[in-house]
Enzyme design. Structure first.
Site, PDB file in Angstrom:
ATOM      1  N   HIS A 148      47.226  80.259  60.283  1.00 17.86           N
ATOM      2  CA  HIS A 148      45.961  80.514  59.603  1.00 17.86           C
ATOM      3  C   HIS A 148      44.845  80.365  60.649  1.00 17.86           C
ATOM      4  O   HIS A 148      44.984  79.583  61.591  1.00 17.86           O
ATOM      5  CB  HIS A 148      45.824  79.455  58.503  1.00 17.86           C
ATOM      6  CG  HIS A 148      44.661  79.634  57.578  1.00 17.86           C
ATOM      7  ND1 HIS A 148      43.371  79.337  57.940  1.00 17.86           N
ATOM      8  CD2 HIS A 148      44.598  80.053  56.288  1.00 17.86           C
ATOM      9  CE1 HIS A 148      42.570  79.570  56.907  1.00 17.86           C
ATOM     10  NE2 HIS A 148      43.282  80.013  55.905  1.00 17.86           N
ATOM     11  N   ASP A 225      50.621  71.819  60.397  1.00 18.23           N
ATOM     12  CA  ASP A 225      49.675  72.260  59.374  1.00 18.23           C
ATOM     13  C   ASP A 225      50.424  72.318  58.040  1.00 18.23           C
ATOM     14  O   ASP A 225      51.236  73.215  57.814  1.00 18.23           O
ATOM     15  CB  ASP A 225      49.104  73.630  59.748  1.00 18.23           C
ATOM     16  CG  ASP A 225      48.142  74.179  58.685  1.00 18.23           C
ATOM     17  OD1 ASP A 225      47.977  73.508  57.629  1.00 18.23           O
ATOM     18  OD2 ASP A 225      47.576  75.260  58.900  1.00 18.23           O
ATOM     19  N   GLN A 228      49.982  74.539  53.301  1.00 20.52           N
ATOM     20  CA  GLN A 228      50.782  75.311  52.344  1.00 20.52           C
ATOM     21  C   GLN A 228      52.140  74.671  52.076  1.00 20.52           C
ATOM     22  O   GLN A 228      52.935  75.213  51.314  1.00 20.52           O
ATOM     23  CB  GLN A 228      50.996  76.743  52.861  1.00 20.52           C
ATOM     24  CG  GLN A 228      49.716  77.541  53.045  1.00 20.52           C
ATOM     25  CD  GLN A 228      49.089  77.967  51.732  1.00 20.52           C
ATOM     26  OE1 GLN A 228      49.726  77.962  50.676  1.00 20.52           O
ATOM     27  NE2 GLN A 228      47.811  78.318  51.769  1.00 20.52           N
ATOM     28  N   LYS A 251      44.400  72.562  47.385  1.00 21.90           N
ATOM     29  CA  LYS A 251      45.565  73.440  47.250  1.00 21.90           C
ATOM     30  C   LYS A 251      46.726  72.736  46.557  1.00 21.90           C
ATOM     31  O   LYS A 251      47.781  73.324  46.347  1.00 21.90           O
ATOM     32  CB  LYS A 251      46.013  73.929  48.625  1.00 21.90           C
ATOM     33  CG  LYS A 251      45.051  74.928  49.278  1.00 21.90           C
ATOM     34  CD  LYS A 251      45.697  75.566  50.486  1.00 21.90           C
ATOM     35  CE  LYS A 251      44.698  76.161  51.464  1.00 21.90           C
ATOM     36  NZ  LYS A 251      44.017  77.347  50.981  1.00 21.90           N
ATOM     37  N   CYS A 391      43.019  85.228  56.162  1.00 26.05           N
ATOM     38  CA  CYS A 391      42.684  84.330  57.267  1.00 26.05           C
ATOM     39  C   CYS A 391      43.845  84.206  58.253  1.00 26.05           C
ATOM     40  O   CYS A 391      44.084  83.128  58.814  1.00 26.05           O
ATOM     41  CB  CYS A 391      42.245  82.951  56.778  1.00 26.05           C
ATOM     42  SG  CYS A 391      40.774  82.994  55.770  1.00 26.05           S
TER      43      CYS A 391
END
Lengths: 442, 151
Positions: A148, A225, A228, A251, A391
């Site tokens: 991202h 990261d 997600q 999220k 993104c």
């Protein structure tokens, strides 16, 4: 324009989560959009909806406890501090970490920037103990082509500020991370490797263990990261073995405005601050200041207290559902959706087409219709998806498409949502008159 | 049905059979505009003779709205004076800000011709930028061409 959807023939595995019961917890799922269409929300990858339990927790804080934590000694200040730190413990436990390793930020983006700026601030830190992770000319930072923008641009900028070199791992044609040159890209010059645990656009879950092992073998730090992944699968920082994990509250059923940087205690201890000001200090004199130990060193100013408490409620909600169940639920939906979407002539999935090491984010293109136009027709039927480059501009460029349409699943998603999506795509093909063209071309 | 308000037949016609598409020589200025939220792109060239826009040529990729908009714009501005073209662009901007108000569309019909069909787009804030991208590119390219022919 009425047409009956062809009845699906794809097998539907029983779903681990009780979709009707979960949906009852989300007030927004009861509303309609675009002239009375029931909302079909397939954009949790951008931001998730919030269950009543999370909304109640925020309201509880404001109505009963509201005060600035870690300041003042009145009753409310004490209770607010206690609630804030109890929430930190809940959130730390959700990822298998220690409370003093959890730093609250605005979101994943800010958490990543915090580390990137700390590493360049280290170059000029007056305290020798803060210079350990300084980067400069001759050093390298490694990202992947799947990131991202939030996990790419801050590292480009760090390299521009310090003279370090940015390198990256590429992608394979089938939407996986290409590890064939891992040992050359990650080498003795590497200071930090940062990689997503689940691609927001492809759904891919890259194999992290070989990357983490290689990075640590050459003495580099590793950031994962989890924006997600933490919302959608069990994540345990102890088992993961990385040095940093970042994720966003909004999220994972939590409020906007709160994210987390988890950092290994000894690494956080050696990083200089990013933002400075109140409550992150040890002693302040006119000539200069010294700083508090982590996590306070990285939490300047009055924090997003109510949001942190809301995020802890979201962690409790997900824990009660069971993250193994959340993962299995989305896997069943993904398997079904991949089969159903690919059964439509003209639809191409961008990313892995099986459920091996893959999450519930499905990007696709529809031959002859731009993704914006697909999204517009879906929206007209009450179906919320994301369109564009998500993104992750280098990813769409890598796969030679201008943009994609993306559907993402979560705990309230059911087979009926996927059926609505599939019928919506067929409707878009009829609306733009490409259904027969596609059939004729075959 | 709302969807047809936006996707007027005239818009879909421009999308399927764009007018004036392709980059042509000679030209006095070339600009490249992108819509960073969605990745739509247009490269646009203008040729100015005196104060007349003698050609506008373009290549782009994007949704039906952005591609139809540049095609309709081509029909409207080529052969007009730069001032008239920019004034038409201002009218198109007014249409995009009208939130679907039919009175505004009626008032602008003489000026915008086919392009008045984009009135339905103004009800969808997320798509207004798609329709405006080519007009922004034209404004930019005209300003550069005004500075003198490219070397």
């Amino acid at each position: 324009m009425t047409a009956t959807a062809p009845r699906s023939t794809t097998e539907r595995a029983p779903l681990p989560l009780d979709v009707a019961a979960v949906r009852a917890d989300f007030p927004i799922l009861g509303r309609s959009v675009r002239d009375g269409k029931p909302l079909v929300y397939l954009d949790s990858g951008a931001t998730s909806q919030k269950p009543r339990q999370v909304l109640d927790a925020e309201r509880w804080f404001y109505e009963n406890v509201n005060a600035a934590p870690h300041r003042g000694a009145h009753a409310l200040a004490e209770e607010a501090t206690e609630a804030y730190e109890a929430a930190r413990a809940t959130i730390a436990s959700f990822i298998g970490g220690q409370p003093d390793e959890v730093v609250f930020t605005r979101n994943s983006t800010e958490a990543i920037n915090l580390v990137a700026y700390a590493m360049s601030n280290a170059v000029t830190a007056k305290e020798p103990e803060f210079r350990r992770y300084a980067v400069g000319q001759g050093d390298e930072v490694v990202v992947t082509e799947m990131e991202h923008h939030a996990n790419l641009v801050p590292w480009q900028q760090l390299c521009e500020r310090t003279g370090a070199t940015l390198r990256w791992l590429g992608l394979t044609d089938d939407g996986r991370l290409d590890l064939s040159d891992l040992d050359t890209v990650v080498n003795e010059r590497t200071k930090l490797v940062t990689v997503t645990q689940q691609s927001n656009i492809l759904g891919t879950m890259p194999p992290l263990q070989p990357i983490i092992e290689r990075a640590h073998a050459v003495g580099a730090l590793v950031m994962v990261d989890g924006a997600q992944s933490v919302p959608h699968q069990p994540v345990d920082v102890a088992a993961l073995g990385a040095d940093f994990l970042v994720f966003s509250g909004h999220k994972m059923l939590g409020p906007t405005g709160v994210g987390v940087l988890w950092g290994r205690a000894e690494v956080l201890a050696a990083l200089p601050p990013f933002l400075t000001g109140g409550s992150m200090i040890e002693v302040v004199r006119m000539e200069g200041s010294t700083f508090a130990p982590p996590p306070q060193r990285f939490e300047a100013g009055v924090p997003m207290t109510a949001q942190v408490i809301g995020l802890a409620a979201a962690c409790d909600y997900l824990t009660a559902l069971g993250m193994e169940n959340v993962l299995a639920h989305e896997e069943a939906l993904t398997e079904y959706a991949l089969a159903e979407l690919q059964a439509i002539p003209g639809v191409t999935v961008i990313g892995p087409v099986d459920t091996v090491a893959r999450g519930g984010a499905i990007s696709f293109t529809v031959e002859g219709i731009h993704p914006h136009d697909v999204g517009q027709v879906l929206d007209d039927q009450g179906i919320a998806v994301r369109v564009g480059h998500h993104c992750a501009w280098p990813v769409v460029r890598r796969y030679g498409v201008p943009a994609t349409t993306r559907a993402t699943f979560y705990v309230h998603t059911g087979y009926d949502d996927v059926d609505a999506l599939v019928e919506g795509v067929r409707h878009a093909q009829r609306f733009f008159g490409v259904d027969t063209q596609v059939e004729e071309a075959r | 049905m709302k969807l047809q308000d936006m996707y007027q037949e005239i818009i879909l016609d421009h999308y399927r059979n764009p007018h004036g598409r392709g980059l042509r020589e000679p030209f006095d200025a070339e600009v490249h505009h992108v819509n960073p939220t969605c990745g739509d792109e247009v490269t646009l060239r203008v040729k100015v003779d005196g104060d007349t826009l003698t050609d506008v040529s373009y290549e782009g990729m994007g949704c039906s709205i952005s591609q139809a908009s540049v095609s309709a714009m081509y029909d409207l501005v080529v052969g007009r004076s730069v001032q008239d073209a920019l004034a038409t662009g201002d009218d198109f901007m007014k249409l995009m800000q009208a939130k679907g108000d039919q009175a505004v569309a009626d008032e602008l019909e003489d000026s915008l011709e086919d392009a008045v069909a984009f009135a339905g787009v103004s009800k969808y804030p997320a798509r207004i930028k798609c329709a405006l991208m080519s007009w922004m590119a034209l404004k930019d390219a005209s300003a550069r061409a005004w500075g003198g022919p490219a070397a």
